[in-house]
Design a protein around this motif. Structure first.
Motif, PDB file in Angstrom:
ATOM      1  N   VAL A   1      14.219 134.749  29.493  1.00  0.00           N
ATOM      2  CA  VAL A   1      14.425 133.936  30.689  1.00  0.00           C
ATOM      3  C   VAL A   1      15.764 133.217  30.653  1.00  0.00           C
ATOM      4  CG1 VAL A   1      13.582 131.935  31.973  1.00  0.00           C
ATOM      5  CG2 VAL A   1      11.964 133.618  31.106  1.00  0.00           C
ATOM      6  N   GLN A   2      16.161 132.697  29.484  1.00  0.00           N
ATOM      7  CA  GLN A   2      17.388 131.915  29.411  1.00  0.00           C
ATOM      8  C   GLN A   2      18.614 132.757  29.724  1.00  0.00           C
ATOM      9  OE1 GLN A   2      17.359 128.641  29.240  1.00  0.00           O
ATOM     10  NE2 GLN A   2      19.569 128.714  29.627  1.00  0.00           N
ATOM     11  N   ARG A   3      18.643 133.988  29.234  1.00  0.00           N
ATOM     12  CA  ARG A   3      19.786 134.845  29.543  1.00  0.00           C
ATOM     13  C   ARG A   3      19.811 135.190  31.026  1.00  0.00           C
ATOM     14  NH1 ARG A   3      21.791 140.267  26.261  1.00  0.00           N
ATOM     15  NH2 ARG A   3      23.318 140.974  27.805  1.00  0.00           N
ATOM     16  N   PHE A   4      18.642 135.401  31.619  1.00  0.00           N
ATOM     17  CA  PHE A   4      18.576 135.665  33.060  1.00  0.00           C
ATOM     18  C   PHE A   4      19.094 134.468  33.840  1.00  0.00           C
ATOM     19  CE2 PHE A   4      16.072 135.353  37.053  1.00  0.00           C
ATOM     20  CZ  PHE A   4      16.606 136.450  37.706  1.00  0.00           C
ATOM     21  N   ARG A   5      18.660 133.272  33.465  1.00  0.00           N
ATOM     22  CA  ARG A   5      19.125 132.078  34.163  1.00  0.00           C
ATOM     23  C   ARG A   5      20.639 131.928  34.060  1.00  0.00           C
ATOM     24  NH1 ARG A   5      15.169 126.875  33.806  1.00  0.00           N
ATOM     25  NH2 ARG A   5      13.255 127.856  34.545  1.00  0.00           N
ATOM     26  N   SER A   6      21.161 132.188  32.866  1.00  0.00           N
ATOM     27  CA  SER A   6      22.603 132.084  32.672  1.00  0.00           C
ATOM     28  C   SER A   6      23.347 133.139  33.493  1.00  0.00           C
ATOM     29  CB  SER A   6      22.936 132.236  31.184  1.00  0.00           C
ATOM     30  OG  SER A   6      24.330 132.124  30.978  1.00  0.00           O
ATOM     31  N   ALA A   7      22.834 134.355  33.503  1.00  0.00           N
ATOM     32  CA  ALA A   7      23.460 135.422  34.284  1.00  0.00           C
ATOM     33  C   ALA A   7      23.521 135.052  35.761  1.00  0.00           C
ATOM     34  CB  ALA A   7      22.687 136.728  34.094  1.00  0.00           C
ATOM     35  N   VAL A   8      22.433 134.472  36.260  1.00  0.00           N
ATOM     36  CA  VAL A   8      22.342 134.146  37.682  1.00  0.00           C
ATOM     37  C   VAL A   8      23.188 132.932  38.043  1.00  0.00           C
ATOM     38  CG1 VAL A   8      20.789 133.372  39.511  1.00  0.00           C
ATOM     39  CG2 VAL A   8      20.047 135.159  37.939  1.00  0.00           C
ATOM     40  N   SER A   9      23.119 131.861  37.245  1.00  0.00           N
ATOM     41  CA  SER A   9      23.598 130.568  37.732  1.00  0.00           C
ATOM     42  C   SER A   9      24.832 129.993  37.052  1.00  0.00           C
ATOM     43  CB  SER A   9      22.460 129.540  37.641  1.00  0.00           C
ATOM     44  OG  SER A   9      22.044 129.361  36.302  1.00  0.00           O
ATOM     45  N   SER A  10      25.354 130.639  36.029  1.00  0.00           N
ATOM     46  CA  SER A  10      26.513 130.046  35.362  1.00  0.00           C
ATOM     47  C   SER A  10      27.798 130.207  36.162  1.00  0.00           C
ATOM     48  CB  SER A  10      26.693 130.640  33.958  1.00  0.00           C
ATOM     49  OG  SER A  10      26.932 132.025  34.021  1.00  0.00           O
ATOM     50  N   GLY A  11      27.744 131.029  37.197  1.00  0.00           N
ATOM     51  CA  GLY A  11      28.918 131.228  38.051  1.00  0.00           C
ATOM     52  C   GLY A  11      29.532 132.591  37.836  1.00  0.00           C
TER      53      GLY A  11
END
Length: 366
Positions: A175-185
């Protein structure tokens, strides 16, 4: 105690209503009000503008900045907090007695506020847009390319195959990598989520101008940028918004408490990002000492918020979508960033007032 009547006075259902309330409230305290129009039309056909009010006691050397609607659809919350402060006589008196000026920037992204979009008229995320375009390489988010086609599907609602592909990505990578992929810019897919742009937006240039002309002379500056959409509903996470500087982090903890969240240390609901709006302070006010914080109020689970943003991105790519579908998708975005009930609004106002008081105390002690 915040009452239902208070929330009705402070929180607005539309950008046009919020702008009118902010300007009326600001005019009771200052004639230093400037407006910076945006070359776009609002959802109700209204003119769009970022409005700036400065309330400064004589010889003030310290400054507190409050910004709303950096992410447009989140402006209902930030505007409500700004209007509430303008109606808070004891807090305004405390600021004046402490020699602290107030700089309120209302609707950094008026287009998004009016249309119920997180991004601006060019689909730019203004909290990823403060980059040194042309002077250094843009951040690379290689993972975003792997998920973009699933996040912004060719049809709406997404097919079961589409949803399964996202679930399989999360299962493989976490989940954390998905969140980073989506929202880190990201800076490669102009129609995608959390797009930082290829040049500084007009809104960012407006904020930079305001900082240079109205803030740069102050020795100490605190900045609270209001956001919504991450964390438990109604909880205001105090997110450190400065650079990787331990002195700045320690000062933020002294002012706002040991529970201030630090994204680059992995202690925040937010992923670590660059290009935040507040980072403009370092180039625009280089002689000032900054203490920066984003106030992030929870609304819905992350998956629901991303689902709303996916629908909005699809709608931008399909402007001819049926009216009922467009209305439903815009409503979904609004609900993802604004909880239109008194309990949530009361929690927002209470935590905001504490954060403002803490900032005033911190500035007064410098």
């Amino acid at each position: 105690m915040t009452t239902s009547q208070d929330t009705e006075r402070y929180f607005s259902s539309t950008y046009a209503e919020a702008r009118e309330r902010f300007l009326n409230a600001a005019r009771r305290h200052t004639d230093q009000i400037d407006s910076y129009p945006v070359d776009a039309t609002g959802a109700q056909g209204e003119a769009l503008s970022t409005d700036v009010a400065m309330i400064a006691p004589p010889n003030a050397r310290r400054l507190l900045i409050l910004t709303s609607a950096t992410h447009g659809a989140e402006g209902h919350c930030g505007s409500g907090c700004q209007v509430a402060l303008l109606d808070d006589a004891p807090m305004l008196a405390r600021a004046a007695e402490s020699g602290v000026a107030l700089l309120l920037i209302h609707a950094v992204n008026p287009y998004g506020f009016s249309w119920g979009s997180r991004t601006n008229e060019d689909n730019i995320d203004l909290n990823r847009n403060a980059q040194a375009f042309g002077a250094q390489p843009l951040p690379v988010n290689a993972d975003y390319a792997d998920v973009h086609d699933w996040l912004v599907p060719s049809e709406w609602p997404p097919t079961p195959q589409n949803e399964r592909a996202i679930a399989e990505y999360i299962e493989r990578h976490g989940v954390q990598r998905f969140r980073s992929a989506v929202s880190s810019g990201q800076y490669t897919h102009a129609g995608g989520l959390f797009y930082g742009g290829q040049a500084q937006s007009r809104s960012l240039r407006t904020v930079s101008h305001v900082l240079r002309t109205q803030a740069a002379s102050f020795a100490d500056i605190s900045w609270i940028d209001y956001h919504t959409g991450l964390g438990p509903q109604g909880h205001g996470e105090k997110i450190f918004a400065g650079r990787r500087n331990e002195q700045e982090v320690d000062r933020a903890r002294q002012w706002w408490g040991a529970d201030i969240a630090v994204p680059f240390a992995g202690t925040s609901a937010s992923v670590d990002v660059t290009g935040q709006l507040a980072s403009t302070i370092y180039t625009c006010c280089p002689e000032s000492r900054p203490t920066l914080m984003a106030m992030e109020y929870g609304t819905q689970p992350f998956e629901a918020v991303v689902g709303a943003l996916r629908g909005e991105a699809w709608l931008r790519a399909h402007p001819d979508a049926p009216t009922d579908v467009a209305t439903a998708l815009r409503r979904r975005v609004r609900d993802a960033f604004y909880c239109d009930h008194d309990v949530w609004k009361g929690m927002v106002l209470g935590q905001s007032r504490v954060a403002v008081l803490q900032a005033l105390c911190g500035l007064s002690a410098t």
